[in-house]
Design an enzyme around this catalytic site. Structure first.
Site, PDB file in Angstrom:
ATOM      1  N   PHE A 114       0.652  -0.944   0.143  1.00  0.00           N
ATOM      2  CA  PHE A 114      -0.304  -0.146  -0.071  1.00  0.00           C
ATOM      3  C   PHE A 114       0.954   1.421   0.053  1.00  0.00           C
ATOM      4  O   PHE A 114       0.369   2.582  -0.629  1.00  0.00           O
ATOM      5  CB  PHE A 114      -0.895   0.437   1.505  1.00  0.00           C
ATOM      6  CG  PHE A 114       0.078   0.153   2.517  1.00  0.00           C
ATOM      7  CD1 PHE A 114      -0.098   1.174   2.963  1.00  0.00           C
ATOM      8  CD2 PHE A 114      -0.088  -1.009   3.548  1.00  0.00           C
ATOM      9  CE1 PHE A 114       1.035   1.997   4.329  1.00  0.00           C
ATOM     10  CE2 PHE A 114       0.921  -0.164   5.004  1.00  0.00           C
ATOM     11  CZ  PHE A 114       1.170   0.503   5.230  1.00  0.00           C
ATOM     12  N   LYS A 159      -1.079  -7.603  -8.991  1.00  0.00           N
ATOM     13  CA  LYS A 159      -2.114  -7.364  -7.593  1.00  0.00           C
ATOM     14  C   LYS A 159      -1.987  -6.185  -6.700  1.00  0.00           C
ATOM     15  O   LYS A 159      -0.797  -6.875  -5.870  1.00  0.00           O
ATOM     16  CB  LYS A 159      -2.056  -8.399  -7.116  1.00  0.00           C
ATOM     17  CG  LYS A 159      -2.931  -9.428  -6.491  1.00  0.00           C
ATOM     18  CD  LYS A 159      -3.743  -8.592  -5.339  1.00  0.00           C
ATOM     19  CE  LYS A 159      -2.675  -8.643  -4.158  1.00  0.00           C
ATOM     20  NZ  LYS A 159      -3.475  -8.096  -2.735  1.00  0.00           N
ATOM     21  N   GLU A 216      -5.125  -3.900  -1.704  1.00  0.00           N
ATOM     22  CA  GLU A 216      -6.575  -4.071  -1.665  1.00  0.00           C
ATOM     23  C   GLU A 216      -6.762  -2.497  -1.166  1.00  0.00           C
ATOM     24  O   GLU A 216      -7.831  -2.321  -0.821  1.00  0.00           O
ATOM     25  CB  GLU A 216      -7.525  -5.449  -1.184  1.00  0.00           C
ATOM     26  CG  GLU A 216      -6.477  -5.394   0.561  1.00  0.00           C
ATOM     27  CD  GLU A 216      -5.634  -6.234   0.796  1.00  0.00           C
ATOM     28  OE1 GLU A 216      -5.361  -6.553   2.038  1.00  0.00           O
ATOM     29  OE2 GLU A 216      -4.577  -6.387  -0.002  1.00  0.00           O
ATOM     30  N   SER A 276       5.993  -7.239   4.381  1.00  0.00           N
ATOM     31  CA  SER A 276       6.825  -6.395   5.379  1.00  0.00           C
ATOM     32  C   SER A 276       7.735  -8.290   5.186  1.00  0.00           C
ATOM     33  O   SER A 276       7.744  -9.588   3.589  1.00  0.00           O
ATOM     34  CB  SER A 276       5.615  -7.084   6.048  1.00  0.00           C
ATOM     35  OG  SER A 276       5.143  -8.845   5.987  1.00  0.00           O
ATOM     36  N   CYS A 292       9.857   1.442   3.056  1.00  0.00           N
ATOM     37  CA  CYS A 292      11.061   0.825   3.893  1.00  0.00           C
ATOM     38  C   CYS A 292      12.164   1.509   3.621  1.00  0.00           C
ATOM     39  O   CYS A 292      13.013   0.135   4.732  1.00  0.00           O
ATOM     40  CB  CYS A 292      11.027  -0.750   2.991  1.00  0.00           C
ATOM     41  SG  CYS A 292      11.433  -0.356   1.663  1.00  0.00           S
ATOM     42  N   GLU A 338       9.429  -2.999  12.680  1.00  0.00           N
ATOM     43  CA  GLU A 338       9.450  -2.407  12.292  1.00  0.00           C
ATOM     44  C   GLU A 338       8.075  -2.029  12.231  1.00  0.00           C
ATOM     45  O   GLU A 338       7.380  -2.314  11.788  1.00  0.00           O
ATOM     46  CB  GLU A 338       9.821  -3.125  10.604  1.00  0.00           C
ATOM     47  CG  GLU A 338       9.012  -1.105   9.962  1.00  0.00           C
ATOM     48  CD  GLU A 338       9.305  -2.532   7.789  1.00  0.00           C
ATOM     49  OE1 GLU A 338       9.450  -1.202   7.262  1.00  0.00           O
ATOM     50  OE2 GLU A 338       8.921  -4.064   7.952  1.00  0.00           O
TER      51      GLU A 338
END
Length: 499
Positions: free
Chosen positions: A153, A177, A180, A230, A285, A389
């Site tokens: 995202f 993909k 969402e 992640s 990140c 994180e």
């Protein structure tokens, strides 16, 4: 795309589809908490249709000359620039980035498109005559087939464009993909690619959760998988994909350290750290999540850093009015996770120097806000905030005695995405660059993220695979080498090896 009843479409085999009967997940405007759309939860049927379409389109796309594939991307680049502000507004609305951050997200993606237009040169092979008498050898690069991108995202434009422009330029077909949580940006990116002249089936767009992902990971026609997310999911993607014979690049999480030497410039360092720690609400990140402040730097720089952090404005980013310094985080659940980690860290002895948990936005009381936060760590090894994180606007600060102990502490991390040092000393900078265990290093640069012509080079548990996204490694990932050794005989010729 702001209607809460809007059903986000899939794009399969050149057709926009709004499937009925599938479950959906809400797409929020994080600035207000309002639902602005619903994303369908696709499964094996939708994924198989997309992969089959990509597989059917591959032979024709592979045979399309690379110059024609590059021209498609040139046209695409022009459309992205023409619709730049529109796309940036979509990013801000569904993600929560400030408008400036959204523009940066899109600009970095466009730079990858620009890089990929050089594919005729990037895919050039090698030849060598007379590897033996009368025998020549050549190496060429060919595309793999159906490739997949599974994206997070936090960068709705840039991360997908790390992947599909290079994959398409190299002659592959693609199934994207997106998260969402931010599907609307992906839809607009695909719409413009279609407008640029994308042939049917060459790129397909699906939506869904783990069921959708696992089908992509195991589908027999998928050749390669690119992922950003992640570390736990990256490991699952890598292990599952490779077990099923796929080529995989899977970028995971990070815990990036910023070392501040006593001689660092105060203004430049504070600006660099606040940008690295709190830019994009810390949801990246490459966020500088831990500052190791060496010696007298704690007296020279830390007070100014705390004041600057407390002064940061937080607010809505979905309006065209003046933008705040920082917007919301992606969801209520993520906000609550950040609050929980802060409470746990505080219970373990961390001291709040700037506490963003009390942040309120008057005209958006239901938005997902966390203010910029600085936590001083008394236990830099045992505290949860030092290990995990956070993926939010939280900076841990640790006072260090010297450069050696600071590098030693940073190198204990299981991650290895990025690290930075602020100093005027060439000796300290060289020592840091040489010894730090991270794939991307900044010297007086808080976010040393690689530009499009370089690989995004994470180490440790920040990356699973061999070939990274972007740059020439990206081209290598989406292609395979073929070596041809050639010998020709004249009619009736005998042994060319005669002495």
């Amino acid at each position: 795309m702001s209607n809460s009843s809007f059903l986000v479409p899939l794009f399969i085999d050149g057709q926009w589809i709004r499937p009925q009967g599938l479950d959906t997940t809400p797409v929020h405007n994080p600035s207000t908490g309002a639902v602005i759309a619903h994303a369908p939860v696709g499964g094996p049927v939708e994924v198989d249709a997309a992969v089959q379409a990509a597989h059917a389109a591959f032979p024709g796309w592979m045979e399309t000359p690379p110059f024609e594939r590059a021209r498609l991307l040139f046209r695409y680049r022009e459309l992205l620039v023409r619709h730049f502000d529109e796309i940036a507004a979509i990013i801000s609305r569904e993600h929560g980035k400030t408008r400036g951050e959204a523009r940066g997200d899109l600009q970095r993606g466009i730079e990858v498109v620009e890089f990929a237009t050089g594919i005729p040169s990037l895919m050039m092979g090698e030849t060598l005559e007379n590897v033996a008498r009368g025998i020549d050898c050549e190496a060429i690069r060919q595309p793999l087939g159906v490739c997949v991108g599974i994206t997070p995202f936090n960068f709705p434009a840039m991360v997908p464009m790390w992947m599909f422009p290079i994959a398409l330029a190299a002659g592959n077909t693609f199934v994207l993909k997106p998260s969402e949580k931010v599907p609307l940006t992906a839809v607009r990116l695909v719409e413009l690619l279609v407008e640029a002249g994308l042939p049917k089936g060459v790129l397909n767009l699906v939506h869904g959760g783990r069921g959708c992902v696992d089908t992509l990971l195991t589908h027999p026609l998928v050749r390669a998988i690119s992922f950003v997310g992640s570390t736990a999911v990256a490991r699952h993607i890598y292990e599952t994909g490779t077990r099923h014979g796929k080529r995989v690049q899977a970028a995971g999480g990070a815990k990036n350290f910023i070392l501040v030497m006593p001689d660092a410039d105060v203004g430049q360092t504070v600006a660099g750290i606040t940008g690295a720690a709190f830019g994009c609400a810390g949801e990246r990140c490459m966020a500088g999540s831990t500052a190791l402040v060496v010696g007298e730097a704690s007296k020279r720089i830390l007070p100014t850093l705390v004041d600057a952090t407390r002064a940061m404005s937080v607010g809505r980013t979905d309006l065209d009015a003046t933008q705040p310094d920082m917007g919301p985080v992606i969801s209520a659940g993520h906000r609550d996770r950040i609050f929980s980690l802060l409470a746990e860290g505080e219970g373990q002895g961390a001291r709040m120097l700037a506490d963003g948990r009390t942040t309120r936005v008057a005209d958006a009381p239901d938005g997902f806000y966390v203010g910029a936060t600085i936590v001083e760590q008394q236990d830099p090894v045992g505290n949860t905030l030092m290990r995990e994180e956070v993926f939010g606007p939280v900076l841990s600060v640790v006072r260090m005695d010297d450069l050696d102990t600071a590098i030693e502490l940073a190198n204990r991390s299981i991650y290895g995405n990025g690290a930075a040092v602020f100093t005027r000393s060439g000796k300290a900078a060289r020592e840091f660059k040489h010894r730090i265990k991270a794939g991307m290093v900044g010297i007086n640069v808080g976010v040393p993220a690689a530009l499009a012509c370089f690989p995004f080079s994470g180490w440790g548990e920040s990356f699973f695979g061999d070939l990274h996204v972007q740059g020439r490694e990206g081209v290598q990932f989406y292609t395979q080498q073929k070596i041809t050794t050639t010998r020709w005989f004249a009619e009736g010729e005998g042994d060319i090896w005669r002495k």
